[in-house]
Scaffold this active site. Structure first.
Site, PDB file in Angstrom:
ATOM      1  N   THR A  51       0.822  -1.213   0.000  1.00 13.29           N
ATOM      2  CA  THR A  51       0.000   0.000   0.000  1.00 13.29           C
ATOM      3  C   THR A  51       0.857   1.265   0.000  1.00 13.29           C
ATOM      4  O   THR A  51       1.994   1.251   0.472  1.00 13.29           O
ATOM      5  CB  THR A  51      -0.895  -0.003   1.264  1.00 13.29           C
ATOM      6  OG1 THR A  51      -1.526   1.265   1.410  1.00 13.29           O
ATOM      7  CG2 THR A  51      -0.088  -0.248   2.535  1.00 13.29           C
ATOM      8  N   ASP A  52       0.272   2.353  -0.488  1.00 16.56           N
ATOM      9  CA  ASP A  52       0.977   3.645  -0.430  1.00 16.56           C
ATOM     10  C   ASP A  52       1.046   4.194   0.998  1.00 16.56           C
ATOM     11  O   ASP A  52       1.805   5.119   1.280  1.00 16.56           O
ATOM     12  CB  ASP A  52       0.313   4.673  -1.367  1.00 16.56           C
ATOM     13  CG  ASP A  52      -1.143   4.967  -1.027  1.00 16.56           C
ATOM     14  OD1 ASP A  52      -1.692   4.338  -0.096  1.00 16.56           O
ATOM     15  OD2 ASP A  52      -1.750   5.822  -1.716  1.00 16.56           O
ATOM     16  N   GLU A  53       0.245   3.600   1.913  1.00 17.38           N
ATOM     17  CA  GLU A  53       0.220   4.135   3.288  1.00 17.38           C
ATOM     18  C   GLU A  53       1.549   3.957   4.008  1.00 17.38           C
ATOM     19  O   GLU A  53       1.793   4.608   5.021  1.00 17.38           O
ATOM     20  CB  GLU A  53      -0.908   3.492   4.098  1.00 17.38           C
ATOM     21  CG  GLU A  53      -2.267   3.765   3.506  1.00 17.38           C
ATOM     22  CD  GLU A  53      -3.415   3.609   4.489  1.00 17.38           C
ATOM     23  OE1 GLU A  53      -3.164   3.505   5.692  1.00 17.38           O
ATOM     24  OE2 GLU A  53      -4.566   3.604   4.023  1.00 17.38           O
ATOM     25  N   TYR A 113      -2.006  -0.329  10.949  1.00 18.10           N
ATOM     26  CA  TYR A 113      -2.121  -1.022   9.653  1.00 18.10           C
ATOM     27  C   TYR A 113      -0.905  -0.727   8.777  1.00 18.10           C
ATOM     28  O   TYR A 113      -0.241  -1.641   8.279  1.00 18.10           O
ATOM     29  CB  TYR A 113      -3.413  -0.589   8.928  1.00 18.10           C
ATOM     30  CG  TYR A 113      -3.408  -0.941   7.450  1.00 18.10           C
ATOM     31  CD1 TYR A 113      -3.476  -2.261   7.028  1.00 18.10           C
ATOM     32  CD2 TYR A 113      -3.308   0.066   6.472  1.00 18.10           C
ATOM     33  CE1 TYR A 113      -3.455  -2.589   5.661  1.00 18.10           C
ATOM     34  CE2 TYR A 113      -3.285  -0.251   5.117  1.00 18.10           C
ATOM     35  CZ  TYR A 113      -3.358  -1.581   4.720  1.00 18.10           C
ATOM     36  OH  TYR A 113      -3.328  -1.899   3.376  1.00 18.10           O
ATOM     37  N   LYS A 166       2.124  -3.165   7.361  1.00 19.87           N
ATOM     38  CA  LYS A 166       2.422  -3.378   5.930  1.00 19.87           C
ATOM     39  C   LYS A 166       3.874  -2.968   5.631  1.00 19.87           C
ATOM     40  O   LYS A 166       4.571  -3.623   4.866  1.00 19.87           O
ATOM     41  CB  LYS A 166       1.452  -2.586   5.040  1.00 19.87           C
ATOM     42  CG  LYS A 166       0.016  -3.064   5.053  1.00 19.87           C
ATOM     43  CD  LYS A 166      -0.189  -4.464   4.490  1.00 19.87           C
ATOM     44  CE  LYS A 166       0.020  -4.580   3.001  1.00 19.87           C
ATOM     45  NZ  LYS A 166      -0.355  -5.937   2.499  1.00 19.87           N
TER      46      LYS A 166
HETATM   47  P1  NAD Z   1      -9.733  -7.351   2.086  1.00 22.51           P
HETATM   48  O1  NAD Z   1      -9.790  -7.056   3.549  1.00 22.51           O
HETATM   49  O2  NAD Z   1     -10.925  -7.097   1.246  1.00 22.51           O
HETATM   50  O3  NAD Z   1      -9.321  -8.882   1.861  1.00 22.51           O
HETATM   51  C1  NAD Z   1      -8.327  -9.513   2.605  1.00 22.51           C
HETATM   52  C2  NAD Z   1      -8.471 -11.022   2.379  1.00 22.51           C
HETATM   53  O4  NAD Z   1      -7.440 -11.670   3.135  1.00 22.51           O
HETATM   54  C3  NAD Z   1      -9.798 -11.597   2.858  1.00 22.51           C
HETATM   55  O5  NAD Z   1     -10.325 -12.486   1.907  1.00 22.51           O
HETATM   56  C4  NAD Z   1      -9.439 -12.322   4.137  1.00 22.51           C
HETATM   57  O6  NAD Z   1     -10.299 -13.441   4.404  1.00 22.51           O
HETATM   58  C5  NAD Z   1      -8.013 -12.757   3.847  1.00 22.51           C
HETATM   59  N1  NAD Z   1      -7.240 -12.956   5.078  1.00 22.51           N
HETATM   60  C6  NAD Z   1      -7.121 -12.099   6.125  1.00 22.51           C
HETATM   61  N2  NAD Z   1      -6.353 -12.640   7.089  1.00 22.51           N
HETATM   62  C7  NAD Z   1      -5.949 -13.859   6.604  1.00 22.51           C
HETATM   63  C8  NAD Z   1      -5.124 -14.879   7.121  1.00 22.51           C
HETATM   64  N3  NAD Z   1      -4.557 -14.780   8.344  1.00 22.51           N
HETATM   65  N4  NAD Z   1      -4.908 -15.985   6.388  1.00 22.51           N
HETATM   66  C9  NAD Z   1      -5.468 -16.114   5.152  1.00 22.51           C
HETATM   67  N5  NAD Z   1      -6.292 -15.180   4.623  1.00 22.51           N
HETATM   68  C10 NAD Z   1      -6.519 -14.060   5.348  1.00 22.51           C
HETATM   69  O7  NAD Z   1      -8.467  -6.556   1.557  1.00 22.51           O
HETATM   70  P2  NAD Z   1      -8.237  -5.814   0.163  1.00 22.51           P
HETATM   71  O8  NAD Z   1      -8.748  -4.439   0.274  1.00 22.51           O
HETATM   72  O9  NAD Z   1      -8.681  -6.685  -0.933  1.00 22.51           O
HETATM   73  O10 NAD Z   1      -6.632  -5.742   0.172  1.00 22.51           O
HETATM   74  C11 NAD Z   1      -5.852  -6.816  -0.333  1.00 22.51           C
HETATM   75  C12 NAD Z   1      -4.385  -6.466  -0.204  1.00 22.51           C
HETATM   76  O11 NAD Z   1      -4.109  -5.283  -0.931  1.00 22.51           O
HETATM   77  C13 NAD Z   1      -3.934  -6.198   1.233  1.00 22.51           C
HETATM   78  O12 NAD Z   1      -2.647  -6.726   1.395  1.00 22.51           O
HETATM   79  C14 NAD Z   1      -3.907  -4.676   1.330  1.00 22.51           C
HETATM   80  O13 NAD Z   1      -2.958  -4.247   2.263  1.00 22.51           O
HETATM   81  C15 NAD Z   1      -3.502  -4.304  -0.087  1.00 22.51           C
HETATM   82  N6  NAD Z   1      -3.984  -2.989  -0.543  1.00 22.51           N
HETATM   83  C16 NAD Z   1      -5.303  -2.632  -0.438  1.00 22.51           C
HETATM   84  C17 NAD Z   1      -5.732  -1.407  -0.944  1.00 22.51           C
HETATM   85  C18 NAD Z   1      -7.180  -0.972  -0.872  1.00 22.51           C
HETATM   86  O14 NAD Z   1      -7.492   0.147  -1.225  1.00 22.51           O
HETATM   87  N7  NAD Z   1      -8.109  -1.812  -0.446  1.00 22.51           N
HETATM   88  C19 NAD Z   1      -4.807  -0.541  -1.551  1.00 22.51           C
HETATM   89  C20 NAD Z   1      -3.452  -0.931  -1.639  1.00 22.51           C
HETATM   90  C21 NAD Z   1      -3.066  -2.175  -1.143  1.00 22.51           C
HETATM   91  O1  DAU Z   2      -4.171   4.002   0.408  1.00 21.33           O
HETATM   92  C1  DAU Z   2      -4.394   2.627   0.322  1.00 21.33           C
HETATM   93  C2  DAU Z   2      -5.224   2.176   1.514  1.00 21.33           C
HETATM   94  O2  DAU Z   2      -6.546   2.662   1.293  1.00 21.33           O
HETATM   95  C3  DAU Z   2      -5.237   0.661   1.689  1.00 21.33           C
HETATM   96  O3  DAU Z   2      -3.935   0.213   1.973  1.00 21.33           O
HETATM   97  C4  DAU Z   2      -6.191   0.252   2.817  1.00 21.33           C
HETATM   98  O4  DAU Z   2      -6.265  -1.159   2.893  1.00 21.33           O
HETATM   99  C5  DAU Z   2      -7.560   0.822   2.513  1.00 21.33           C
HETATM  100  O5  DAU Z   2      -8.428   0.530   3.590  1.00 21.33           O
HETATM  101  C6  DAU Z   2      -7.495   2.324   2.279  1.00 21.33           C
HETATM  102  O6  DAU Z   2      -7.195   3.038   3.515  1.00 21.33           O
HETATM  103  P1  DAU Z   2      -7.951   4.394   3.908  1.00 21.33           P
HETATM  104  O7  DAU Z   2      -7.866   4.554   5.372  1.00 21.33           O
HETATM  105  O8  DAU Z   2      -7.502   5.516   3.056  1.00 21.33           O
HETATM  106  O9  DAU Z   2      -9.452   4.011   3.433  1.00 21.33           O
HETATM  107  P2  DAU Z   2     -10.891   4.266   4.113  1.00 21.33           P
HETATM  108  O10 DAU Z   2     -11.903   3.864   3.090  1.00 21.33           O
HETATM  109  O11 DAU Z   2     -10.991   3.668   5.466  1.00 21.33           O
HETATM  110  O12 DAU Z   2     -10.927   5.837   4.271  1.00 21.33           O
HETATM  111  C7  DAU Z   2     -10.782   6.722   3.180  1.00 21.33           C
HETATM  112  C8  DAU Z   2     -10.828   8.133   3.722  1.00 21.33           C
HETATM  113  O13 DAU Z   2     -12.153   8.402   4.205  1.00 21.33           O
HETATM  114  C9  DAU Z   2      -9.908   8.369   4.902  1.00 21.33           C
HETATM  115  O14 DAU Z   2      -9.398   9.697   4.835  1.00 21.33           O
HETATM  116  C10 DAU Z   2     -10.815   8.232   6.120  1.00 21.33           C
HETATM  117  C11 DAU Z   2     -12.151   8.737   5.598  1.00 21.33           C
HETATM  118  N1  DAU Z   2     -13.348   8.106   6.193  1.00 21.33           N
HETATM  119  C12 DAU Z   2     -13.425   6.745   6.184  1.00 21.33           C
HETATM  120  C13 DAU Z   2     -14.515   6.104   6.720  1.00 21.33           C
HETATM  121  C14 DAU Z   2     -14.606   4.592   6.733  1.00 21.33           C
HETATM  122  C15 DAU Z   2     -14.370   8.887   6.709  1.00 21.33           C
HETATM  123  O15 DAU Z   2     -14.296  10.128   6.685  1.00 21.33           O
HETATM  124  N2  DAU Z   2     -15.463   8.259   7.238  1.00 21.33           N
HETATM  125  C16 DAU Z   2     -15.570   6.893   7.294  1.00 21.33           C
HETATM  126  O16 DAU Z   2     -16.591   6.371   7.827  1.00 21.33           O
END
Ligand code: NAD
Ligand code: DAU
Length: 351
Positions: free
Chosen positions: A132-134, A157, A161
């Site tokens: 992730t970019d975080e 988180y 990562k």
């Molecule tokens: P998600 O939470 O939707 O899915 C995570 C999956 O991992 C689920 O299916 C869960 O059952 C599985 N999992 C969790 N713990 C586990 C364990 N101990 N063993 C086996 N499986 C397990 O997540 P996502 O949003 O699809 O993100 C996927 C990946 O991409 C993550 O590594 C996250 O850090 C990264 N990522 C997400 C975003 C985003 O915006 N969502 C952006 C950049 C990177």
């Molecule tokens: O940048 C990549 C990341 O983006 C991934 O690595 C993470 O897995 C993914 O969850 C996401 O993280 P964020 O914290 O940016 O996403 P979230 O959807 O939780 O929040 C987006 C923005 O909105 C953040 O500034 C917090 C704000 N927010 C979020 C929620 C859930 C609110 O204001 N209200 C809310 O209820």
């Protein structure tokens, strides 16, 4: 070329799009989807491909060392695409240890299994870590994250990562393990669990519930349609250089409050809500997220220049597709929230 690819976290949001793409696009590859089916994992996300011959689902936990070693003995994996993680920042604030366990220890257990199994032959092998970019922390009002931005994570988180990224690199340096890491910005699209901003707010608008905007709403995120992330992962997997990092993003920054107002506008049109009854009235400013990063924005020029990847979907198109998908899949929304669906599938696959 035939390959056995282990994809972890394939029942989650991004993982399911990656699994679908690989199963459908590469019939010569056998895709093993390893997922423990936490609240975020849902096999409904993969119903359309679950009977394909080149697909196998493995229910298991990446923190279970014996199980992971066993499957590495049983199946001859050539590559790992590692997505399994605890992914929600708010949950990491209330339960940081769960994030350390899955994201750090789970990644190390996979790395170790790979190191032992591939020890004498790293040829045509790859450990691809999806990150992730975080990990870069927060930007001020300007600037972009590049692959050389120093790590500076602020939430449990992002710290977990960042730590897993460091371990992947360390295994590359110490044991010569072939790896690639990509760091992506915020994804949105179908099958995202309704705890993240966009699906949570779509669901709340449908149900006339408050839209909890953290702090003043002036936080910025860089949004990418999930299928474009899956395309980038496919590209990096096939064309990326070993021991390199690629940043992935759509040059698509939005302040949260502007995005929420846009969502309300589109939803009002879809739900035939009048101006007087606009969903905007649901916007509620609430207490800020602790350690809330002000701004994320990715410089994606390396992956564009070196691998020729670019987003294919504009934000307008992606948002429209996403909103339509949620409106047409209300049952999916209700079932993942209720947990009934998970219980059903856990019984199905608990062998
Ligand atoms: P998600 O939470 O939707 O899915 C995570 C999956 O991992 C689920 O299916 C869960 O059952 C599985 N999992 C969790 N713990 C586990 C364990 N101990 N063993 C086996 N499986 C397990 O997540 P996502 O949003 O699809 O993100 C996927 C990946 O991409 C993550 O590594 C996250 O850090 C990264 N990522 C997400 C975003 C985003 O915006 N969502 C952006 C950049 C990177
Ligand atoms: O940048 C990549 C990341 O983006 C991934 O690595 C993470 O897995 C993914 O969850 C996401 O993280 P964020 O914290 O940016 O996403 P979230 O959807 O939780 O929040 C987006 C923005 O909105 C953040 O500034 C917090 C704000 N927010 C979020 C929620 C859930 C609110 O204001 N209200 C809310 O209820």
């Amino acid at each position: 070329m035939k390959k056995n690819i282990l994809i972890t976290g394939g029942a989650g949001f991004i993982g399911s799009h990656v699994v679908r793409r690989f199963v459908n696009t590469y019939p010569d590859y056998h895709i093993f989807n390893l997922d423990s089916l936490t609240y975020a994992g849902n096999l409904e996300n993969l119903r359309d491909i679950e009977t394909k011959e080149n697909y196998t689902f493995l229910k298991g936990d990446i923190t279970n060392e014996n199980y992971i070693n066993k499957i590495f003995e049983e199946y001859d994996f050539d590559s790992v695409i590692h997505l399994a993680a605890e992914s929600h920042v708010d949950r990491s604030i209330s339960d940081p240890l769960a994030f350390a366990k899955t994201n750090i220890l789970g990644t190390m257990i996979l790395l170790n299994a790979v190191r032992v199994k591939w020890k004498d032959d790293f040829q045509n092998k790859l450990f691809y870590h999806i990150s992730t970019d975080e990990v870069y922390g927060t930007l001020g009002e300007d600037g972009l994250f590049t692959e050389n931005t120093p790590y500076d994570p602020n939430s449990p988180y992002s710290a977990s990562k960042a730590s897993s990224d460091h371990f992947v690199r360390a295994y590359g340096e110490t044991y010569n393990l072939p790896y690639i890491i990509s760091n992506c910005s915020n994804n949105y699209g179908p099958f995202q669990f309704p705890e993240k901003l966009i699906p949570l707010f779509i669901n709340n608008i449908i149900n006339d519930k408050p839209l909890p905007v953290y702090g003043d709403g002036n936080y910025t995120r860089d949004w990418l349609f999930v299928k474009d992330h899956a395309l980038a992962i496919d590209n990096v997997f096939h064309n990326g250089k070993e021991k390199e990092t690629y940043n992935i993003g759509g040059f698509n920054e939005w302040k949260n409050i502007d995005l929420v107002i846009l969502l309300c506008k589109i939803m009002d049109e879809k739900l035939n809500r009048s101006k007087e009854n606009s969903s905007e009235k649901l916007i509620t400013y609430v207490k800020d997220r602790p350690g809330h990063d002000l701004r994320y924005a990715i410089d994606a020029s390396k992956i564009e220049k070196e691998l020729g990847w670019q987003p294919t979907v504009t934000f307008e198109e992606g948002l429209e597709k996403t909103i339509n998908w949620y409106l047409n899949n209300i049952e999916w929304l209700q079932s993942v929230i209720s947990g009934e669906y998970l219980e059903y599938y856990k019984k199905q696959y608990n062998k």
